[in-house]
Design a protein around this motif. Sequence first.
Motif, PDB file in Angstrom:
ATOM      1  N   VAL A  96       0.807  -1.227   0.000  1.00 44.37           N
ATOM      2  CA  VAL A  96       0.000   0.000   0.000  1.00 44.37           C
ATOM      3  C   VAL A  96       0.844   1.283   0.000  1.00 44.37           C
ATOM      4  O   VAL A  96       0.583   2.194  -0.783  1.00 44.37           O
ATOM      5  N   ALA A  97       1.846   1.348   0.878  1.00 46.97           N
ATOM      6  CA  ALA A  97       2.649   2.569   0.987  1.00 46.97           C
ATOM      7  C   ALA A  97       3.372   2.845  -0.334  1.00 46.97           C
ATOM      8  O   ALA A  97       3.411   3.981  -0.810  1.00 46.97           O
ATOM      9  N   LEU A  99       2.436   1.818  -3.325  1.00 45.59           N
ATOM     10  CA  LEU A  99       1.433   2.198  -4.326  1.00 45.59           C
ATOM     11  C   LEU A  99       1.030   3.660  -4.163  1.00 45.59           C
ATOM     12  O   LEU A  99       0.898   4.389  -5.156  1.00 45.59           O
ATOM     13  N   ARG A 100       0.856   4.087  -2.927  1.00 44.23           N
ATOM     14  CA  ARG A 100       0.447   5.470  -2.677  1.00 44.23           C
ATOM     15  C   ARG A 100       1.457   6.436  -3.280  1.00 44.23           C
ATOM     16  O   ARG A 100       1.095   7.405  -3.939  1.00 44.23           O
ATOM     17  N   GLN A 101       2.745   6.142  -3.090  1.00 41.93           N
ATOM     18  CA  GLN A 101       3.832   6.964  -3.643  1.00 41.93           C
ATOM     19  C   GLN A 101       3.795   6.992  -5.164  1.00 41.93           C
ATOM     20  O   GLN A 101       3.842   8.057  -5.781  1.00 41.93           O
ATOM     21  N   SER A 102       3.709   5.780  -5.758  1.00 36.73           N
ATOM     22  CA  SER A 102       3.740   5.683  -7.224  1.00 36.73           C
ATOM     23  C   SER A 102       2.557   6.409  -7.844  1.00 36.73           C
ATOM     24  O   SER A 102       2.701   7.123  -8.840  1.00 36.73           O
ATOM     25  N   LEU A 103       1.385   6.230  -7.262  1.00 37.89           N
ATOM     26  CA  LEU A 103       0.174   6.813  -7.831  1.00 37.89           C
ATOM     27  C   LEU A 103       0.198   8.338  -7.706  1.00 37.89           C
ATOM     28  O   LEU A 103      -0.279   9.045  -8.601  1.00 37.89           O
ATOM     29  N   GLY A 104       0.783   8.826  -6.613  1.00 39.97           N
ATOM     30  CA  GLY A 104       0.948  10.270  -6.445  1.00 39.97           C
ATOM     31  C   GLY A 104       1.753  10.862  -7.593  1.00 39.97           C
ATOM     32  O   GLY A 104       1.371  11.887  -8.178  1.00 39.97           O
ATOM     33  N   GLN A 107      -0.293  10.703 -10.902  1.00 40.66           N
ATOM     34  CA  GLN A 107      -1.367  11.703 -10.983  1.00 40.66           C
ATOM     35  C   GLN A 107      -0.799  13.063 -11.378  1.00 40.66           C
ATOM     36  O   GLN A 107      -1.425  13.801 -12.136  1.00 40.66           O
ATOM     37  N   GLY A 117      -6.538   4.474  -6.117  1.00 36.83           N
ATOM     38  CA  GLY A 117      -5.623   3.433  -5.640  1.00 36.83           C
ATOM     39  C   GLY A 117      -6.352   2.529  -4.665  1.00 36.83           C
ATOM     40  O   GLY A 117      -7.114   3.005  -3.830  1.00 36.83           O
ATOM     41  N   GLY A 119      -5.575  -0.677  -2.007  1.00 38.74           N
ATOM     42  CA  GLY A 119      -4.641  -1.598  -1.367  1.00 38.74           C
ATOM     43  C   GLY A 119      -5.363  -2.875  -1.013  1.00 38.74           C
ATOM     44  O   GLY A 119      -6.141  -2.906  -0.067  1.00 38.74           O
TER      45      GLY A 119
END
Length: 300
Positions: A96-97, A99-104, A107, A117, A119
């Motif tokens: 999750v952590a 993914l949050r970075q990559s998706l930021g 975007q 996103g 998780g």
Amino acid sequence: MRAELLQGLLATPAFTSPKYLYDALGSKLFEAITELPEYYPSRTEAAIFEAHAPAMAALQPARATLVDLGAGNCEKAARLLSIFQPQRYVAVDISVAFLRQSLGKLQAQFPALAMLGIGMDFSSSLTLPPQVGAGPRVFFYPGSSIGNFTPEQALDFLRRTRAACNGGGLLIGVDLVKPLELLEPAYDDALGVTAAFNRNLLPHLNQLVGTDFKLSDWQHVAFFNTEKSRIEMHLQALQTVRLHWSGGERRFAAGERIHTENSYKWRQADFADLLKTAGFTHTRAWTDARGWFAVFWAQA
Ligand code: AVJ
């Protein structure tokens, strides 16, 4: 999670699900693997997308929701978004952590595209939250992660995916059978990055289960099981290991293994049959000139 892991650690032979390889460091080590000279799948697949993305886009329903399963760093989807032009991008990953970075980052690169996103562990269920919307979905499952499933599990997963498509389809990368001399080094590289990726499971298990694994007790083992058409990764005890956790313990003899991953290699025709058995119609496949890897489109 703890109960599932302990069940595997107490079994003979012991096993763990490959999803536990992907903690924050594990996700980064996997990224490093994709850069290795021996690890052909990522660059071979990337070349197939590079050559055929427009043909793939033409088969997809207009304004579909692109659902990226195991999105990781989201880089593969990022290269396709401008060609596929989905209505929305949904990235799913267990890490999750990361993914949050990559998706930021993604975007910021595509400010006008709606993104979400999620998780979750999609290996057991593909029930997505209502925010994903009701329109047709194109599931994007690249990298031959389907290889982590046995053929029976893969069929089950494909059936569930088809049911979740809302009339869309599936774009999936599949690693193909090839000579041992090419397969084995891809999972036992000279630099030892794959060994680090596999052994990094142990500190992750210590954190998740409260075990007392010591890295110095275990070595990476990877080989192609020809009969089962799969690469197997194991962690092998270098000496007798007495493992403890609150509420239990286990002894591993020297040479005893924990089975940490399978990576099945398919024949192209067999995988096309599997897609049809799962209920998909109108399958199409693209491969590289050497026939090492295939990308399939399957209409739901
Ligand atoms: C992410 C499951 C596709 O099986 O090739 C790479 C994982 N394991 N090196 C693969 C992996 C060891 C990878 N998949």
